[in-house]
Design a protein around this motif. Structure first.
Motif, PDB file in Angstrom:
ATOM      1  N   ASP A 208       0.951  -1.193   0.033  1.00 36.26           N
ATOM      2  CA  ASP A 208      -0.098  -0.040  -0.036  1.00 36.26           C
ATOM      3  C   ASP A 208       0.752   1.329  -0.034  1.00 36.26           C
ATOM      4  OD1 ASP A 208       1.033   0.108   2.661  1.00 36.26           O
ATOM      5  OD2 ASP A 208      -0.888  -0.376   3.560  1.00 36.26           O
ATOM      6  N   ALA A 209       0.199   2.459   0.241  1.00 41.92           N
ATOM      7  CA  ALA A 209       1.103   3.706   0.047  1.00 41.92           C
ATOM      8  C   ALA A 209       2.182   3.742   1.047  1.00 41.92           C
ATOM      9  CB  ALA A 209      -0.037   4.711   0.138  1.00 41.92           C
ATOM     10  N   ALA A 210       1.792   3.297   2.162  1.00 39.27           N
ATOM     11  CA  ALA A 210       2.684   3.497   3.448  1.00 39.27           C
ATOM     12  C   ALA A 210       3.995   2.300   3.137  1.00 39.27           C
ATOM     13  CB  ALA A 210       1.881   2.944   4.609  1.00 39.27           C
ATOM     14  N   ASP A 211       3.527   1.278   2.549  1.00 39.95           N
ATOM     15  CA  ASP A 211       4.784   0.510   2.259  1.00 39.95           C
ATOM     16  C   ASP A 211       5.759   0.942   0.952  1.00 39.95           C
ATOM     17  OD1 ASP A 211       3.737  -1.641   3.820  1.00 39.95           O
ATOM     18  OD2 ASP A 211       2.533  -2.336   2.250  1.00 39.95           O
ATOM     19  N   TRP A 212       4.909   1.636   0.014  1.00 41.60           N
ATOM     20  CA  TRP A 212       5.723   2.366  -0.842  1.00 41.60           C
ATOM     21  C   TRP A 212       6.619   3.320  -0.367  1.00 41.60           C
ATOM     22  CZ3 TRP A 212       7.690   0.638  -5.269  1.00 41.60           C
ATOM     23  CH2 TRP A 212       6.666  -0.633  -5.979  1.00 41.60           C
ATOM     24  N   ARG A 213       6.012   4.243   0.483  1.00 37.32           N
ATOM     25  CA  ARG A 213       6.838   5.323   1.157  1.00 37.32           C
ATOM     26  C   ARG A 213       8.064   4.846   1.913  1.00 37.32           C
ATOM     27  NH1 ARG A 213       3.749   6.723   5.965  1.00 37.32           N
ATOM     28  NH2 ARG A 213       4.918   4.700   6.776  1.00 37.32           N
ATOM     29  N   ASP A 214       7.970   3.564   2.539  1.00 33.19           N
ATOM     30  CA  ASP A 214       9.072   3.222   3.171  1.00 33.19           C
ATOM     31  C   ASP A 214      10.019   2.428   2.573  1.00 33.19           C
ATOM     32  OD1 ASP A 214       7.781   3.852   5.761  1.00 33.19           O
ATOM     33  OD2 ASP A 214       6.970   1.845   6.131  1.00 33.19           O
ATOM     34  N   ALA A 215       9.705   1.783   1.238  1.00 33.92           N
ATOM     35  CA  ALA A 215      10.525   1.369   0.551  1.00 33.92           C
ATOM     36  C   ALA A 215      11.353   2.335  -0.235  1.00 33.92           C
ATOM     37  CB  ALA A 215       9.854   0.301  -0.689  1.00 33.92           C
ATOM     38  N   VAL A 216      10.658   3.405  -0.783  1.00 37.47           N
ATOM     39  CA  VAL A 216      11.478   4.316  -1.666  1.00 37.47           C
ATOM     40  C   VAL A 216      12.598   5.250  -0.518  1.00 37.47           C
ATOM     41  CG1 VAL A 216      11.224   6.691  -2.452  1.00 37.47           C
ATOM     42  CG2 VAL A 216       9.772   4.941  -3.083  1.00 37.47           C
TER      43      VAL A 216
ATOM     44  N   CYS B  27       6.821   1.414  -9.143  1.00 38.23           N
ATOM     45  CA  CYS B  27       5.859   1.837  -8.473  1.00 38.23           C
ATOM     46  C   CYS B  27       4.409   2.403  -9.180  1.00 38.23           C
ATOM     47  CB  CYS B  27       6.253   3.306  -7.916  1.00 38.23           C
ATOM     48  SG  CYS B  27       5.286   4.156  -6.643  1.00 38.23           S
ATOM     49  N   PRO B  28       3.209   1.902  -8.801  1.00 37.37           N
ATOM     50  CA  PRO B  28       2.083   2.397  -9.285  1.00 37.37           C
ATOM     51  C   PRO B  28       1.916   3.543  -9.552  1.00 37.37           C
ATOM     52  CG  PRO B  28       1.773   0.453  -7.521  1.00 37.37           C
ATOM     53  CD  PRO B  28       3.157   1.129  -7.362  1.00 37.37           C
ATOM     54  N   PRO B  29       1.445   4.052 -10.640  1.00 35.94           N
ATOM     55  CA  PRO B  29       1.281   5.539 -11.069  1.00 35.94           C
ATOM     56  C   PRO B  29       0.258   6.304  -9.951  1.00 35.94           C
ATOM     57  CG  PRO B  29       0.785   3.970 -13.125  1.00 35.94           C
ATOM     58  CD  PRO B  29       0.862   3.398 -11.933  1.00 35.94           C
ATOM     59  N   GLN B  30      -0.457   5.688  -9.229  1.00 31.12           N
ATOM     60  CA  GLN B  30      -1.331   6.801  -8.376  1.00 31.12           C
ATOM     61  C   GLN B  30      -0.299   6.962  -7.299  1.00 31.12           C
ATOM     62  OE1 GLN B  30      -1.835   3.468  -9.070  1.00 31.12           O
ATOM     63  NE2 GLN B  30      -2.503   2.287  -7.122  1.00 31.12           N
ATOM     64  N   PHE B  31       0.444   6.250  -6.889  1.00 32.31           N
ATOM     65  CA  PHE B  31       1.424   6.909  -5.794  1.00 32.31           C
ATOM     66  C   PHE B  31       2.250   7.763  -5.962  1.00 32.31           C
ATOM     67  CE2 PHE B  31       0.630   2.066  -4.225  1.00 32.31           C
ATOM     68  CZ  PHE B  31      -0.599   2.600  -3.396  1.00 32.31           C
ATOM     69  N   ARG B  32       2.928   7.758  -7.416  1.00 29.46           N
ATOM     70  CA  ARG B  32       3.748   8.572  -8.063  1.00 29.46           C
ATOM     71  C   ARG B  32       3.150  10.079  -8.201  1.00 29.46           C
ATOM     72  NH1 ARG B  32       6.844   5.542 -12.635  1.00 29.46           N
ATOM     73  NH2 ARG B  32       4.891   4.180 -12.524  1.00 29.46           N
TER      74      ARG B  32
ATOM     75  N   PHE C 193       9.993   9.873 -10.383  1.00 27.24           N
ATOM     76  CA  PHE C 193       9.003   9.977  -9.510  1.00 27.24           C
ATOM     77  C   PHE C 193       7.577  10.660 -10.366  1.00 27.24           C
ATOM     78  CE2 PHE C 193      12.157   8.700  -6.337  1.00 27.24           C
ATOM     79  CZ  PHE C 193      11.770   7.620  -5.850  1.00 27.24           C
ATOM     80  N   ALA C 194       7.895  10.937 -11.358  1.00 30.77           N
ATOM     81  CA  ALA C 194       6.745  11.762 -12.061  1.00 30.77           C
ATOM     82  C   ALA C 194       6.339  13.152 -11.457  1.00 30.77           C
ATOM     83  CB  ALA C 194       5.277  10.849 -12.247  1.00 30.77           C
ATOM     84  N   GLY C 195       7.256  13.975 -11.600  1.00 36.94           N
ATOM     85  CA  GLY C 195       7.197  14.968 -11.085  1.00 36.94           C
ATOM     86  C   GLY C 195       6.937  16.473 -11.963  1.00 36.94           C
TER      87      GLY C 195
ATOM     88  N   HIS D  12      -0.406  14.160  -4.732  1.00 33.44           N
ATOM     89  CA  HIS D  12       0.032  15.473  -4.334  1.00 33.44           C
ATOM     90  C   HIS D  12       0.628  16.239  -5.223  1.00 33.44           C
ATOM     91  CE1 HIS D  12      -0.759  13.754  -0.339  1.00 33.44           C
ATOM     92  NE2 HIS D  12      -0.044  12.792  -0.498  1.00 33.44           N
ATOM     93  N   GLY D  13       0.126  16.289  -6.451  1.00 37.13           N
ATOM     94  CA  GLY D  13       0.562  16.931  -7.615  1.00 37.13           C
ATOM     95  C   GLY D  13       1.839  16.478  -8.357  1.00 37.13           C
ATOM     96  N   GLY D  14       2.238  15.106  -7.920  1.00 39.41           N
ATOM     97  CA  GLY D  14       3.545  14.649  -8.399  1.00 39.41           C
ATOM     98  C   GLY D  14       4.422  14.219  -7.467  1.00 39.41           C
ATOM     99  N   LYS D  15       5.178  13.275  -7.825  1.00 43.47           N
ATOM    100  CA  LYS D  15       6.197  13.005  -6.675  1.00 43.47           C
ATOM    101  C   LYS D  15       5.761  12.466  -5.285  1.00 43.47           C
ATOM    102  CE  LYS D  15       9.376  16.052  -7.006  1.00 43.47           C
ATOM    103  NZ  LYS D  15      10.684  16.739  -6.879  1.00 43.47           N
ATOM    104  N   GLY D  16       4.399  11.978  -5.190  1.00 42.90           N
ATOM    105  CA  GLY D  16       3.438  11.915  -3.998  1.00 42.90           C
ATOM    106  C   GLY D  16       4.436  11.127  -3.307  1.00 42.90           C
ATOM    107  N   VAL D  17       4.957   9.882  -3.817  1.00 36.02           N
ATOM    108  CA  VAL D  17       5.594   8.750  -2.733  1.00 36.02           C
ATOM    109  C   VAL D  17       6.859   9.354  -2.211  1.00 36.02           C
ATOM    110  CG1 VAL D  17       6.762   7.685  -4.768  1.00 36.02           C
ATOM    111  CG2 VAL D  17       6.311   6.397  -2.758  1.00 36.02           C
ATOM    112  N   LEU D  18       7.403  10.267  -2.868  1.00 36.15           N
ATOM    113  CA  LEU D  18       8.665  10.959  -2.209  1.00 36.15           C
ATOM    114  C   LEU D  18       8.385  11.933  -1.512  1.00 36.15           C
ATOM    115  CD1 LEU D  18      11.853  10.740  -2.587  1.00 36.15           C
ATOM    116  CD2 LEU D  18      11.583  12.653  -4.490  1.00 36.15           C
ATOM    117  N   LYS D  19       7.228  12.581  -1.597  1.00 38.82           N
ATOM    118  CA  LYS D  19       6.774  13.713  -0.475  1.00 38.82           C
ATOM    119  C   LYS D  19       6.385  12.921   0.785  1.00 38.82           C
ATOM    120  CE  LYS D  19       5.405  16.911  -4.032  1.00 38.82           C
ATOM    121  NZ  LYS D  19       4.143  17.503  -4.588  1.00 38.82           N
ATOM    122  N   GLU D  20       5.750  12.104   0.768  1.00 45.63           N
ATOM    123  CA  GLU D  20       5.287  11.015   1.882  1.00 45.63           C
ATOM    124  C   GLU D  20       6.578  10.569   2.744  1.00 45.63           C
ATOM    125  OE1 GLU D  20       2.353  10.776   3.313  1.00 45.63           O
ATOM    126  OE2 GLU D  20       1.986  12.309   1.725  1.00 45.63           O
ATOM    127  N   ALA D  21       7.524  10.029   1.865  1.00 48.04           N
ATOM    128  CA  ALA D  21       8.771   9.675   2.447  1.00 48.04           C
ATOM    129  C   ALA D  21       9.611  10.945   3.218  1.00 48.04           C
ATOM    130  CB  ALA D  21       9.847   9.279   1.401  1.00 48.04           C
TER     131      ALA D  21
END
Length: 594
Positions: free
Chosen positions: A237-245, A489-494, A377-379, A497-506
């Motif tokens: 899920d989103a939290a798992d991807w955040r931690d992995a990144v 990484c699935p597109p919805q997580f990247r 990260f699709a920013g 938040h306007g792009g680079k979402g998974v990186l912003k959460e990390a």
């Protein structure tokens, strides 16, 4: 870390040592700490050294491993060289230095060309097999380190920069219409293997080229990550991807601290460079040297982002250096940046990088930098729009969103003999996006950004500008394992938040929200964007020079319209059209081409 050059002959003659010396000397800025030349049989190698690992003369190049019967020259850094050394020692190899160059030679002896898959880092190298006369050229997975080639009947020359090849002489400097098409359409990008010069090519990223003594050549692409979802990530899920990144980025930043000299960080105050500073602090790096650059305001456009970089510097107690450049330095700065360019680069922040690197090099020899995060990260602004279209419509949508000009526009700008017969830029994009291995339209766009456009725009820009001052820039976001993870990484997580979402959460565990959620920034140079007098004067001088008129790249009526209203003509992407056109002509003149 360094510059390399060389020549291999196929016609039974000896290499031109004087030409190799000239090429090597032209690379002096990339390697101010040492110079070496070597020749045997049909091969000659040259090297300029920037001392980063093993500061002794045992690390000098060209380096010969007598037991392995190999001689090589190397540019870059193998971040896992210590681990590879231990593995090779376990296999019976003995070392005479503590350099990563020797590790490369021993790795080649052990595994042949397959050794590149074991190298974690940025590199370009040439290895000569003394017994067979074979030459092997290679470049890192993301093309962080350059390798230019010039082939003529009977010989092949190579160097870390295009100007070095020109110094060797005998290069066909006519313009390549297809490359010119890409330059004017793809925001200054000319994709490998082309350059704007017909007689110079680039070894593509992630490529090993084996050159036989008789001139036969064979290329192998040794890395291309899948841009599809993978079974091992099912259920994340989103939290798992955040931690992995975050874990992967921690590893990438740590890898790039390997050096026998002090390191710094280029801190723009944006998310990417700020995250690097935070992770270094988390790892125990105290009083980290950080550097930011700014310019004077021009016509109301702010020229610095110091309030953000200062915030990060205060939070992590860095040894911060704030560099303000007055506008009256820009005309000279543009000329010096042009000389440093291996190819014409239209992004105005190239001048900022060159000025920043000049000051940073007075303090450190190695820096980490945040390039690459937006691509993987699709920013960028076009990524959400691409995610919404079907896969088959994606190439045309990308063309509409990314291109500066259409093929029809170019027909009204260029002299007929320099207009490519076909839409060379559109064909490049369509061919790349048609390749299998990208699951969605966004995946195909990110793959193009990462493996084509990024390599020959921001990555090349940073390498050229920093190495012109003997400064090595390392880019943790282009760690190949992090790139592989981001590609899956699935597109919805990247896109969140306007792009680079998974990186912003990390980043939320480490950085203040003011840095994470701020509008996207850049290295602003208002005097160039707004054609302030020092820059405009330089442009007029270049476009009206006798050599420009003799060359006749652009139609006179088109140039007259641009010069009549310097700040009025914008490309489809909003770039200043006059700057793009003039930059090409200024680059050609600065390198005495044509």
């Amino acid at each position: 870390m360094c510059g390399l050059s060389g020549e291999i002959r196929f016609d039974g003659g000896r290499p031109d040592l004087a030409a190799v010396e000239r090429m090597t000397d032209r690379l002096a800025a990339r390697g101010p700490d040492g110079r070496g030349l070597w020749s045997q049989g049909a091969v000659a190698l040259g090297h300029r050294r920037l001392k980063i690992i093993d500061l002794s003369e045992r690390g000098a190049q060209p380096m010969t491993d007598s037991a392995a019967r190999l001689t090589g020259v190397f540019n870059g850094c193998v971040y896992n060289y210590r681990e590879l050394r231990r593995e090779l020692e376990g296999l019976g190899h003995r070392f005479f230095s503590t350099s990563d160059t020797e590790v490369l030679l021993k790795a080649y002896r052990q595994w042949g060309t397959a050794c590149v898959s074991r190298l974690y880092g940025m590199f370009a190298f040439a290895v000569a097999e003394l017994d067979t006369g074979r030459l092997v050229l290679a470049r890192d997975r993301l093309g962080i380190k350059p390798l230019y080639l010039a082939q003529r009947p009977g010989r092949l020359r190579f160097a870390s920069s295009l100007p070095a090849l020109l110094a060797g002489g005998g290069v066909d400097t006519s313009l390549d219409p297809a490359a010119l098409h890409q330059y004017l359409s793809l925001h200054g990008t000319v994709a490998a293997p082309r350059t704007v010069l017909a007689g110079v090519r680039k070894l593509p990223p992630a490529t090993v080229r084996v050159v036989e003594p008789d001139g036969r050549q064979h290329d192998e692409c040794y890395w291309q990550p899948s841009h599809c979802r993978r079974p091992e990530h099912a259920g994340m899920d989103a939290a798992d991807w955040r931690d992995a990144v975050l874990d992967a980025l921690r590893t990438a930043v740590r890898r790039r601290t390997v050096a026998d000299v002090p390191l710094g960080v280029l801190l723009s105050g944006g998310l990417d460079s700020s995250l690097i500073v935070a992770l270094l602090a988390e790892a125990g790096q105290h009083d980290q040297a950080t550097f930011s650059v700014g310019f004077e305001t021009e016509r109301g456009e702010q020229g610095d982002e110091f309030r953000y970089s200062d915030l990060v510097a205060r939070q992590f107690a860095t040894d911060h250096h704030q560099i303000m450049v007055p506008s009256d330095r820009l005309q000279t700065a543009v000329d010096r940046a042009l000389t440093a360019m291996s190819e014409p680069m239209v992004s105005h922040d190239v001048v900022a990088f060159h000025l920043l690197a000049e000051q940073v090099s007075k303090h450190v020899s190695v820096v980490q930098s945040g390039q690459g995060a937006d691509e993987i990260f699709a920013g960028y602004r076009w990524h959400p729009a691409l995610a919404a279209v079907p896969r088959e419509q994606e190439p045309e949508t990308f063309v509409q969103l990314f291109f500066d000009r259409s093929h029809a526009d170019l027909s009204r700008m260029l002299q007929p003999e320099l207009l490519a017969e076909h839409d060379a830029s559109g064909e490049l994009v369509r061919a790349h996006m048609a390749v299998e291995g990208a699951e969605t339209a966004l995946d195909a766009a990110v793959r193009l950004d990462t493996h084509v456009l990024m390599v020959d725009d921001p990555v090349k820009r940073v390498d050229n500008m920093t190495m012109d001052w003997g400064l090595e820039a390392r880019v943790p976001f282009l760690d190949h394992e992090l790139v592989e993870l981001a590609a899956a990484c699935p597109p919805q997580f990247r896109l969140a938040h306007g792009g680079k979402g998974v990186l912003k959460e990390a980043a939320r565990e480490l950085l203040p929200a003011e840095i994470i959620d701020r509008p996207k920034g850049y290295f602003p140079v208002p005097a160039i964007r707004r054609m302030a007098p020092p820059v405009l004067d330089r442009i007029r001088q270049a476009l009206t020079a006798p050599e420009a008129r003799a060359r006749g790249v652009f139609q006179e009526a088109y140039l007259e319209r641009l010069l009549a209203a310097p700040d009025a003509h914008r490309t489809a992407r909003g770039a200043n059209a006059l700057w793009q056109v003039a930059l090409l002509e200024m680059w050609l003149q600065s390198h005495r081409i044509g």
